[in-house]
Design a protein around this motif. Structure first.
Motif, PDB file in Angstrom:
ATOM      1  N   GLY A 221      -2.146 -31.758  35.847  1.00  0.00           N
ATOM      2  CA  GLY A 221      -1.127 -31.358  36.824  1.00  0.00           C
ATOM      3  C   GLY A 221      -1.385 -31.837  38.240  1.00  0.00           C
ATOM      4  N   LYS A 222      -2.637 -31.724  38.686  1.00  0.00           N
ATOM      5  CA  LYS A 222      -2.951 -32.080  40.078  1.00  0.00           C
ATOM      6  C   LYS A 222      -2.703 -33.565  40.358  1.00  0.00           C
ATOM      7  CE  LYS A 222      -6.226 -28.893  42.196  1.00  0.00           C
ATOM      8  NZ  LYS A 222      -5.085 -28.034  42.490  1.00  0.00           N
ATOM      9  N   THR A 223      -3.133 -34.431  39.407  1.00  0.00           N
ATOM     10  CA  THR A 223      -2.935 -35.878  39.586  1.00  0.00           C
ATOM     11  C   THR A 223      -1.443 -36.203  39.564  1.00  0.00           C
ATOM     12  OG1 THR A 223      -5.025 -36.248  38.479  1.00  0.00           O
ATOM     13  CG2 THR A 223      -3.571 -38.153  38.658  1.00  0.00           C
ATOM     14  N   VAL A 224      -0.739 -35.620  38.608  1.00  0.00           N
ATOM     15  CA  VAL A 224       0.701 -35.897  38.516  1.00  0.00           C
ATOM     16  C   VAL A 224       1.393 -35.441  39.795  1.00  0.00           C
ATOM     17  CG1 VAL A 224       2.830 -35.433  37.233  1.00  0.00           C
ATOM     18  CG2 VAL A 224       0.672 -35.708  35.995  1.00  0.00           C
ATOM     19  N   PHE A 225       1.005 -34.285  40.284  1.00  0.00           N
ATOM     20  CA  PHE A 225       1.606 -33.732  41.505  1.00  0.00           C
ATOM     21  C   PHE A 225       1.445 -34.713  42.675  1.00  0.00           C
ATOM     22  CE2 PHE A 225       1.773 -31.203  45.339  1.00  0.00           C
ATOM     23  CZ  PHE A 225       2.779 -30.288  45.084  1.00  0.00           C
ATOM     24  N   LYS A 226       0.211 -35.201  42.840  1.00  0.00           N
ATOM     25  CA  LYS A 226      -0.103 -36.111  43.956  1.00  0.00           C
ATOM     26  C   LYS A 226       0.751 -37.384  43.881  1.00  0.00           C
ATOM     27  CE  LYS A 226      -4.024 -38.270  44.268  1.00  0.00           C
ATOM     28  NZ  LYS A 226      -5.369 -38.431  43.772  1.00  0.00           N
ATOM     29  N   PHE A 227       0.784 -38.000  42.703  1.00  0.00           N
ATOM     30  CA  PHE A 227       1.560 -39.234  42.540  1.00  0.00           C
ATOM     31  C   PHE A 227       3.067 -38.967  42.700  1.00  0.00           C
ATOM     32  CE2 PHE A 227      -2.324 -40.941  40.782  1.00  0.00           C
ATOM     33  CZ  PHE A 227      -2.265 -42.283  41.082  1.00  0.00           C
ATOM     34  N   ALA A 228       3.515 -37.817  42.195  1.00  0.00           N
ATOM     35  CA  ALA A 228       4.949 -37.502  42.256  1.00  0.00           C
ATOM     36  C   ALA A 228       5.395 -37.370  43.711  1.00  0.00           C
ATOM     37  CB  ALA A 228       5.245 -36.215  41.489  1.00  0.00           C
ATOM     38  N   VAL A 229       4.635 -36.624  44.498  1.00  0.00           N
ATOM     39  CA  VAL A 229       5.023 -36.419  45.902  1.00  0.00           C
ATOM     40  C   VAL A 229       5.073 -37.761  46.625  1.00  0.00           C
ATOM     41  CG1 VAL A 229       4.273 -35.488  48.126  1.00  0.00           C
ATOM     42  CG2 VAL A 229       4.187 -34.050  46.102  1.00  0.00           C
ATOM     43  N   SER A 230       3.989 -38.563  46.509  1.00  0.00           N
ATOM     44  CA  SER A 230       3.976 -39.782  47.328  1.00  0.00           C
ATOM     45  C   SER A 230       5.015 -40.788  46.840  1.00  0.00           C
ATOM     46  CB  SER A 230       2.571 -40.384  47.407  1.00  0.00           C
ATOM     47  OG  SER A 230       2.168 -40.759  46.127  1.00  0.00           O
TER      48      SER A 230
END
Ligand code: UT7
Length: 333
Positions: A221-230
């Motif tokens: 979740g954390k990695t996906v979150f980071k990539f999704a936002v940017s």
């Protein structure tokens, strides 16, 4: 000669009746309504119940309503493309099953899998068929029964997803409306962070894969979150810059509905107000390919001809991108 563009000339959504709310989820896994509302922003999601019902059931219902609403006969449809990560079965394509269920016989149809960016990628494919001049009526669908691949013993993923379908009709136009531009990307390394481990040709289903719960969504979740936002923010801002759209000139941002915090961060980077953003994640959760058309359907009567709209998505693959469309009709009428 003026360029032929594809315009959305009708839209319809379909959601199952059953509402799985956070309190019920809290009886299934160790979670609370407060945690889910703070970290994700989802209150309830729809779940398709019933033996033998899959994504085609929802997709066909969305298309039936679309044909009725737009006064279109199934015989007039030239092409139907369905975006999904939860096909009824690995083959044949769910698009073919939907075509059969709604009586579309003079067309061809196929599925596209681009996870949460599936609707956008599919819309652009439909656009190209219309731009060729050879196709006059194309249906694009996003249909996903995410409950079929959601692990209801995993509290880190089960609050996120819901089931829904929505469909649009694309037709040619010579006016200054319709699909103006797209910017899409993939990064296949993302496959390690959001995927379904088994069930494909690399790991066909066995007793072991089922016992290991490998047929469900696995997400870092954390990695996906980071990539999704940017990426969602970058590509939406790039689109505004390329077309010189000032924040106040944008009628709507229609973001993929994965997490309220991702949506808010994207809107902030674009310099737009929350009132310019379509948000229904509270009521449906992440329905993968259906989120964006479901928003357009719910907001249809607020849309006006010529409205500048940016569609933005990020999802498994990784896949992401933005589209710039000018709405083609007054939604109230
Ligand atoms: O459609 C595109 C694909 N998906 C997405 O865009 C989703 C992107 N990711 C996210 O939205 C977020 O990462 C999640 C909502 C999945 C998770 O939120 P987070 O703020 O990244 O939480 P986390 O994974 O860092 O977990 C924080 C804590 C952990 O506890 P410890 O290790 O700190 O004790 C988790 O175990 O929260 C715990 N936790 C929960 N607690 C209560 C995780 N899920 C839950 C839960 N209820 N449902």
């Amino acid at each position: 000669m003026k360029k032929i563009r594809a315009a959305i000339t009708g839209i319809n959504g379909w959601v199952p009746e059953y509402r799985l709310n956070n309190d019920e989820l809290a009886t299934m896994v160790d979670t609370t309504d407060e945690w889910i509302m703070q970290r994700i922003g989802i209150k309830e999601r729809r779940i398709l119940k019933g033996e033998g019902l899959g994504s085609s059931h929802m997709g066909a219902n969305a298309v039936k309503g679309l044909l009725e609403k737009t006064g279109t006969s199934p015989d007039e449809i030239d092409l139907l493309i369905n975006a999904t990560v939860t096909p009824d079965m690995l083959f044949p394509a769910t698009a073919n099953i939907i075509s059969d269920k709604v009586g579309i016989k003079n067309a061809f149809s196929f599925d596209i899998n681009a996870a949460c960016s599936g609707f956008l990628f599919t819309l652009e494919v439909g656009n190209k068929f219309i731009e060729s001049g050879q196709y006059k009526k194309v249906i694009i669908i996003g249909s996903d029964k995410m409950s079929a691949i959601t692990d209801y013993t995993d509290r880190t993923t089960c609050p996120l997803f819901g089931d829904a379908a929505a469909a649009v009709l694309l037709e040619p136009t010579n006016e200054d409306v319709g699909i103006i531009d797209h910017m899409f990307r993939v990064d296949g390394l993302g496959r390690h962070h959001l995927f379904q481990k088994a069930g494909g040709s690399v790991r066909p289903p066995t007793h072991e894969t089922i016992d290991a719960r490998e047929h469900f969504i696995h997400q870092d979740g954390k990695t996906v979150f980071k990539f999704a936002v940017s990426n969602m923010a970058d590509y939406s801002v790039k689109m505004m810059t390329k077309h010189n759209i000032k924040p106040e000139e944008l009628a709507w941002l229609v973001p993929h509905q994965a997490n309220m915090r991702i949506i808010e961060a994207t809107a902030k980077r674009m310099g737009i107000k929350k009132e310019q953003v379509m948000i229904n994640i509270q009521r449906y959760g992440n329905t993968t390919t259906a989120t964006i058309p479901l928003c357009l359907w719910e907001w249809e009567n607020k849309l006006n001809k010529g409205d500048n709209i940016i569609l933005a998505a990020f999802g498994g693959g990784f896949t992401w991108g933005s589209m710039y469309i000018k709405w083609a009709y007054n939604g109230k009428s």
